[in-house]
Scaffold this motif. Structure first.
Motif, PDB file in Angstrom:
ATOM      1  N   SER A  88       0.826  -1.200   0.000  1.00 52.30           N
ATOM      2  CA  SER A  88       0.000   0.000   0.000  1.00 52.30           C
ATOM      3  C   SER A  88       0.866   1.258   0.000  1.00 52.30           C
ATOM      4  O   SER A  88       2.069   1.226   0.282  1.00 52.30           O
ATOM      5  CB  SER A  88      -0.916   0.012   1.227  1.00 52.30           C
ATOM      6  OG  SER A  88      -0.141   0.152   2.404  1.00 52.30           O
ATOM      7  N   ARG A  89       0.235   2.394  -0.298  1.00 50.93           N
ATOM      8  CA  ARG A  89       0.965   3.655  -0.311  1.00 50.93           C
ATOM      9  C   ARG A  89       1.524   4.002   1.059  1.00 50.93           C
ATOM     10  O   ARG A  89       2.659   4.455   1.186  1.00 50.93           O
ATOM     11  CB  ARG A  89       0.040   4.783  -0.787  1.00 50.93           C
ATOM     12  CG  ARG A  89      -0.401   4.678  -2.238  1.00 50.93           C
ATOM     13  CD  ARG A  89      -1.407   5.766  -2.560  1.00 50.93           C
ATOM     14  NE  ARG A  89      -1.845   5.723  -3.938  1.00 50.93           N
ATOM     15  CZ  ARG A  89      -2.805   4.931  -4.388  1.00 50.93           C
ATOM     16  NH1 ARG A  89      -3.424   4.101  -3.557  1.00 50.93           N
ATOM     17  NH2 ARG A  89      -3.146   4.954  -5.659  1.00 50.93           N
ATOM     18  N   ASN A  90       0.698   3.811   2.096  1.00 48.63           N
ATOM     19  CA  ASN A  90       1.149   4.134   3.437  1.00 48.63           C
ATOM     20  C   ASN A  90       2.337   3.266   3.845  1.00 48.63           C
ATOM     21  O   ASN A  90       3.286   3.748   4.472  1.00 48.63           O
ATOM     22  CB  ASN A  90       0.005   3.956   4.438  1.00 48.63           C
ATOM     23  CG  ASN A  90      -1.097   4.971   4.243  1.00 48.63           C
ATOM     24  OD1 ASN A  90      -0.844   6.079   3.776  1.00 48.63           O
ATOM     25  ND2 ASN A  90      -2.320   4.612   4.582  1.00 48.63           N
ATOM     26  N   GLU A  91       2.278   1.993   3.493  1.00 47.97           N
ATOM     27  CA  GLU A  91       3.398   1.107   3.827  1.00 47.97           C
ATOM     28  C   GLU A  91       4.638   1.474   3.018  1.00 47.97           C
ATOM     29  O   GLU A  91       5.766   1.397   3.513  1.00 47.97           O
ATOM     30  CB  GLU A  91       3.012  -0.349   3.582  1.00 47.97           C
ATOM     31  CG  GLU A  91       4.070  -1.341   4.061  1.00 47.97           C
ATOM     32  CD  GLU A  91       3.605  -2.782   3.960  1.00 47.97           C
ATOM     33  OE1 GLU A  91       4.465  -3.676   4.155  1.00 47.97           O
ATOM     34  OE2 GLU A  91       2.415  -3.019   3.693  1.00 47.97           O
ATOM     35  N   LEU A  92       4.437   1.879   1.759  1.00 44.09           N
ATOM     36  CA  LEU A  92       5.569   2.305   0.942  1.00 44.09           C
ATOM     37  C   LEU A  92       6.238   3.528   1.546  1.00 44.09           C
ATOM     38  O   LEU A  92       7.474   3.609   1.617  1.00 44.09           O
ATOM     39  CB  LEU A  92       5.101   2.610  -0.486  1.00 44.09           C
ATOM     40  CG  LEU A  92       6.169   3.155  -1.437  1.00 44.09           C
ATOM     41  CD1 LEU A  92       7.264   2.121  -1.681  1.00 44.09           C
ATOM     42  CD2 LEU A  92       5.546   3.582  -2.758  1.00 44.09           C
ATOM     43  N   ARG A  93       5.432   4.486   1.996  1.00 44.97           N
ATOM     44  CA  ARG A  93       6.000   5.689   2.614  1.00 44.97           C
ATOM     45  C   ARG A  93       6.767   5.324   3.882  1.00 44.97           C
ATOM     46  O   ARG A  93       7.888   5.804   4.105  1.00 44.97           O
ATOM     47  CB  ARG A  93       4.884   6.686   2.935  1.00 44.97           C
ATOM     48  CG  ARG A  93       5.403   7.975   3.563  1.00 44.97           C
ATOM     49  CD  ARG A  93       4.279   8.919   3.914  1.00 44.97           C
ATOM     50  NE  ARG A  93       3.708   9.540   2.723  1.00 44.97           N
ATOM     51  CZ  ARG A  93       2.518   9.223   2.223  1.00 44.97           C
ATOM     52  NH1 ARG A  93       1.774   8.272   2.789  1.00 44.97           N
ATOM     53  NH2 ARG A  93       2.065   9.840   1.148  1.00 44.97           N
ATOM     54  N   SER A  94       6.181   4.462   4.708  1.00 43.12           N
ATOM     55  CA  SER A  94       6.868   4.045   5.934  1.00 43.12           C
ATOM     56  C   SER A  94       8.147   3.275   5.618  1.00 43.12           C
ATOM     57  O   SER A  94       9.170   3.439   6.302  1.00 43.12           O
ATOM     58  CB  SER A  94       5.928   3.168   6.787  1.00 43.12           C
ATOM     59  OG  SER A  94       4.778   3.882   7.168  1.00 43.12           O
ATOM     60  N   LYS A  95       8.098   2.451   4.581  1.00 46.35           N
ATOM     61  CA  LYS A  95       9.276   1.677   4.191  1.00 46.35           C
ATOM     62  C   LYS A  95      10.387   2.599   3.707  1.00 46.35           C
ATOM     63  O   LYS A  95      11.566   2.389   4.026  1.00 46.35           O
ATOM     64  CB  LYS A  95       8.891   0.680   3.090  1.00 46.35           C
ATOM     65  CG  LYS A  95       9.957  -0.351   2.758  1.00 46.35           C
ATOM     66  CD  LYS A  95       9.414  -1.368   1.772  1.00 46.35           C
ATOM     67  CE  LYS A  95      10.454  -2.428   1.425  1.00 46.35           C
ATOM     68  NZ  LYS A  95       9.914  -3.437   0.466  1.00 46.35           N
ATOM     69  N   ALA A  96      10.027   3.630   2.943  1.00 46.73           N
ATOM     70  CA  ALA A  96      11.036   4.580   2.467  1.00 46.73           C
ATOM     71  C   ALA A  96      11.644   5.362   3.629  1.00 46.73           C
ATOM     72  O   ALA A  96      12.862   5.583   3.673  1.00 46.73           O
ATOM     73  CB  ALA A  96      10.411   5.535   1.450  1.00 46.73           C
ATOM     74  N   GLU A  97      10.807   5.779   4.574  1.00 48.65           N
ATOM     75  CA  GLU A  97      11.319   6.514   5.729  1.00 48.65           C
ATOM     76  C   GLU A  97      12.235   5.650   6.573  1.00 48.65           C
ATOM     77  O   GLU A  97      13.229   6.140   7.128  1.00 48.65           O
ATOM     78  CB  GLU A  97      10.161   7.057   6.560  1.00 48.65           C
ATOM     79  CG  GLU A  97       9.373   8.169   5.880  1.00 48.65           C
ATOM     80  CD  GLU A  97       8.196   8.631   6.714  1.00 48.65           C
ATOM     81  OE1 GLU A  97       7.826   7.891   7.659  1.00 48.65           O
ATOM     82  OE2 GLU A  97       7.643   9.703   6.409  1.00 48.65           O
ATOM     83  N   SER A  98      11.911   4.364   6.695  1.00 53.58           N
ATOM     84  CA  SER A  98      12.738   3.468   7.501  1.00 53.58           C
ATOM     85  C   SER A  98      14.105   3.219   6.870  1.00 53.58           C
ATOM     86  O   SER A  98      15.045   2.800   7.552  1.00 53.58           O
ATOM     87  CB  SER A  98      12.018   2.127   7.716  1.00 53.58           C
ATOM     88  OG  SER A  98      11.899   1.411   6.493  1.00 53.58           O
TER      89      SER A  98
END
Length: 342
Positions: free
Chosen positions: A102-112
């Motif tokens: 999902s988009r939210n998980e992608l954003r969190s993955k990029a931030e991590s």
């Protein structure tokens, strides 16, 4: 597989949540909290089904919060019976781990993937010194070691993810880390190469011609762009799915760290043609990696949900892609000139 925990502040909100889950034909459990009003709904969901479910849960009135976890393992009994029941009812479960997240998980993955600035700068400096040592030793094994410890994946992927998701804060952070990484790596490589040049023992043992040949500045630009774009595409795919990103980081570092080592050695040994050519190689590869990752993420459907924001984001992407293409064309022309002079 993902585990969604939905925190509902009231019985009404919990009922609306379970209605959405029933519509998606998902199995779930509901537990009451100690206050008697709020409830917690726990449901296992395939990774590719998280985003449609999040979209439907946004329509639920009331105060709810959704937490997405990645479980280490899912153990179920009666798997064969459920699979046969799904087939009889015309439903085929798709547990494809490579479907996009999902988009939210992608954003969190990029931030991590973005380390603290101090740690990032320190690891980049160490990697640049090791890469320069590998160039001086003419050792591919040492260069591979420099690639493994180089933290280059996060900033490139973060800026690409932020571009397609229209996240200006994340984009600024990704670009800033890329610029800091380039300055730190070049300064570290030059500093270590200068130290080696002033050491009579090291300089006497260096095969300068073989060392400078590791910079790839004499290769056709089309080959270099192909390698870098493929690295960006692979990084985008790994970020957008449940694929592993560690080895992709090594691939990205392979396109950047050896030329940086050659820049340091070429400058210290007063070989401006090799140093300039390798510097252009670094610029070409960085631009191509960002371009490949950005194009991959957009192709996979990552963009804002709101139509008005899609227009704004598409315009921003076009501007950034145009800037990358112009910069890439200029860098390639410079590389061709340097390669001809070399």
């Amino acid at each position: 597989m993902r585990l969604l925990t939905v925190l509902a502040a009231s019985q009404h909100s919990a009922d609306r949540v379970t209605t959405v889950l029933d519509r998606h034909d998902l199995e779930y459990s509901v537990t009451d909290e100690t206050d008697g009003d709020s409830q917690t709904v726990i449901v296992p969901v395939p990774a590719h089904a998280v985003e449609p479910l999040e979209d439907d849960l946004q329509s639920v009135s009331g105060d709810i919060a959704v937490v997405v976890d990645e479980p280490m393992a899912v153990v179920a009994t009666g798997e064969d019976d459920r699979d046969q029941s799904d087939i009889r009812h015309g439903r085929e479960r798709k547990w494809l781990s490579l479907e996009r997240i999902s988009r939210n998980e992608l954003r969190s993955k990029a931030e991590s993937q973005l380390p603290p600035l101090v740690i990032f700068a320190a690891m980049t400096a160490i990697s640049a010194v090791v890469a320069t040592a590998g160039v001086l030793l003419d050792s591919l094994a040492v260069l591979v070691g420099a690639m493994v410890i180089a933290p280059l994946l996060g900033p490139a992927m973060a800026s690409s993810v932020a571009t397609v998701l229209d996240d200006r804060r994340l984009f600024a952070r990704g670009v800033r880390l890329q610029l800091v990484g380039a300055v730190v790596a070049l300064a570290s490589a030059l500093g270590f190469a200068t130290f080696a040049r002033t050491s009579s023992v090291i300089s006497a043992a260096v095969d300068l011609e073989a060392s400078l040949g590791l910079g790839s500045h004499g290769l056709p630009p089309s080959l270099l762009v192909t390698v870098a774009v493929c690295a960006g595409v692979a990084g985008g795919l790994a970020m957008a799915t449940s694929g592993m990103t560690d080895l992709i980081g090594v691939m990205i570092a392979a396109a950047i760290m050896p030329p940086i080592g050659v820049v340091g050695v070429g400058t210290a040994w007063n070989e401006p043609t090799a140093a300039a050519g390798s510097l252009v190689v670094v610029a070409v590869n960085v631009l191509a990696i960002n371009l490949g990752a950005m194009a991959t993420l957009w192709t996979l459907g990552f963009h804002p949900r709101d139509h008005s924001r899609i227009r704004t984001t598409r315009a921003a992407i076009l501007r950034r892609v145009l800037l990358l293409l112009v910069s890439l064309a200029v860098a390639i022309r410079g590389l061709e000139y340097a390669a001809g002079a070399f």
